[in-house]
Design a protein around this motif. Structure first.
Motif, mmCIF file in Angstrom:
data_model
loop_
_atom_site.group_PDB
_atom_site.id
_atom_site.type_symbol
_atom_site.label_atom_id
_atom_site.label_comp_id
_atom_site.label_asym_id
_atom_site.label_seq_id
_atom_site.Cartn_x
_atom_site.Cartn_y
_atom_site.Cartn_z
ATOM 1 N N VAL A 125 0.835 -1.202 0.000
ATOM 2 C CA VAL A 125 0.000 0.000 0.000
ATOM 3 C C VAL A 125 0.873 1.256 0.000
ATOM 4 O O VAL A 125 0.611 2.210 -0.738
ATOM 5 C CB VAL A 125 -0.961 -0.004 1.216
ATOM 6 N N ALA A 126 1.926 1.262 0.818
ATOM 7 C CA ALA A 126 2.812 2.427 0.885
ATOM 8 C C ALA A 126 3.502 2.677 -0.455
ATOM 9 O O ALA A 126 3.560 3.816 -0.935
ATOM 10 C CB ALA A 126 3.847 2.229 1.988
ATOM 11 N N PHE A 130 2.966 6.037 -2.839
ATOM 12 C CA PHE A 130 4.073 6.930 -3.202
ATOM 13 C C PHE A 130 4.273 6.988 -4.717
ATOM 14 O O PHE A 130 4.615 8.030 -5.262
ATOM 15 C CB PHE A 130 5.364 6.532 -2.497
ATOM 16 N N ARG A 131 4.060 5.887 -5.387
ATOM 17 C CA ARG A 131 4.190 5.893 -6.857
ATOM 18 C C ARG A 131 3.114 6.763 -7.496
ATOM 19 O O ARG A 131 3.378 7.489 -8.441
ATOM 20 C CB ARG A 131 4.102 4.474 -7.410
ATOM 21 N N ARG A 132 1.904 6.687 -7.003
ATOM 22 C CA ARG A 132 0.802 7.485 -7.558
ATOM 23 C C ARG A 132 1.046 8.973 -7.343
ATOM 24 O O ARG A 132 0.734 9.781 -8.195
ATOM 25 C CB ARG A 132 -0.523 7.086 -6.924
ATOM 26 N N GLY A 134 3.839 10.513 -7.269
ATOM 27 C CA GLY A 134 4.860 10.963 -8.210
ATOM 28 C C GLY A 134 4.333 11.073 -9.633
ATOM 29 O O GLY A 134 4.850 11.830 -10.438
ATOM 30 N N GLN A 135 3.287 10.306 -9.963
ATOM 31 C CA GLN A 135 2.761 10.299 -11.320
ATOM 32 C C GLN A 135 1.659 11.326 -11.541
ATOM 33 O O GLN A 135 1.307 11.626 -12.670
ATOM 34 C CB GLN A 135 2.218 8.906 -11.653
ATOM 35 N N ASP A 136 1.093 11.858 -10.498
ATOM 36 C CA ASP A 136 0.017 12.840 -10.637
ATOM 37 C C ASP A 136 0.585 14.174 -11.089
ATOM 38 O O ASP A 136 1.147 14.919 -10.301
ATOM 39 C CB ASP A 136 -0.734 13.012 -9.307
ATOM 40 N N GLU A 137 0.447 14.449 -12.383
ATOM 41 C CA GLU A 137 0.896 15.722 -12.939
ATOM 42 C C GLU A 137 -0.321 16.583 -13.197
ATOM 43 O O GLU A 137 -1.304 16.137 -13.766
ATOM 44 C CB GLU A 137 1.644 15.499 -14.257
ATOM 45 N N VAL A 138 -0.232 17.800 -12.775
ATOM 46 C CA VAL A 138 -1.342 18.720 -12.975
ATOM 47 C C VAL A 138 -1.059 19.533 -14.230
ATOM 48 O O VAL A 138 0.011 20.133 -14.358
ATOM 49 C CB VAL A 138 -1.494 19.642 -11.739
#
Length: 154
Positions: A125-126, A130-132, A134-138
């Motif tokens: 889960v951790a 953390f991967r998500r 880093g991938q969330d670009e606005v």
């Protein structure tokens, strides 16, 4: 140095060490005459949990049920039971709860595996979280980018 000066520290050491000395609940009247059989009984009673005291073995417990269990163990040994037969006899009557070291089979296997499985699940889960992040670009619209530029200039 006088004898009295040496005796006082020794006496104090003994006095303070007495409360920490192990106290065994097995009474002389319970002990078997044969030292080898008594050693077997003591070994078995150290592997069984007192149902009243919970995390204390029946060899050290003063509870009446522990005394009864010690007597049952000695009676079974005198009848010729093996260690495994004695443990099976007690476990059949009280369940695996009385074993200080329960086996790793059946439902106990799930309990033994629960800790490591929960640790692995928590790590998964951790890592996923953390991967998500880093991938969330606005991405901003041109209007928002212009407004941001205005705010940063001021």
């Amino acid at each position: 140095m006088s004898r009295l000066a040496l005796a006082v520290p020794v006496a104090l050491g003994v006095l303070f060490a007495l409360p920490t000395a192990p106290v065994f609940a097995v009474q002389p009247s319970e002990m078997l005459a044969d030292p080898a059989l008594e050693a077997r009984a003591r070994e078995l009673s150290k592997e069984l949990r007192c149902p009243v005291c919970q995390n204390e073995n029946i060899d050290d417990s003063d509870a009446q049920i522990a005394k009864t269990l010690r007597e049952v163990i000695r009676a079974r040994i005198l009848e010729g039971d093996t260690n495994e037969e004695v443990m099976a006899f007690v476990t059949d009557r009280f369940g695996e709860f009385v074993l200080l070291k329960p086996g790793t089979s059946g439902w106990n296997l799930l309990l033994w595996a629960a800790g490591p499985l929960m640790l692995i699940g928590g790590l998964a889960v951790a890592v996923t979280t953390f991967r998500r992040k880093g991938q969330d670009e606005v991405t901003l619209t041109p209007t928002e980018e212009a407004r941001l530029s205005e705010l940063l200039k001021d």
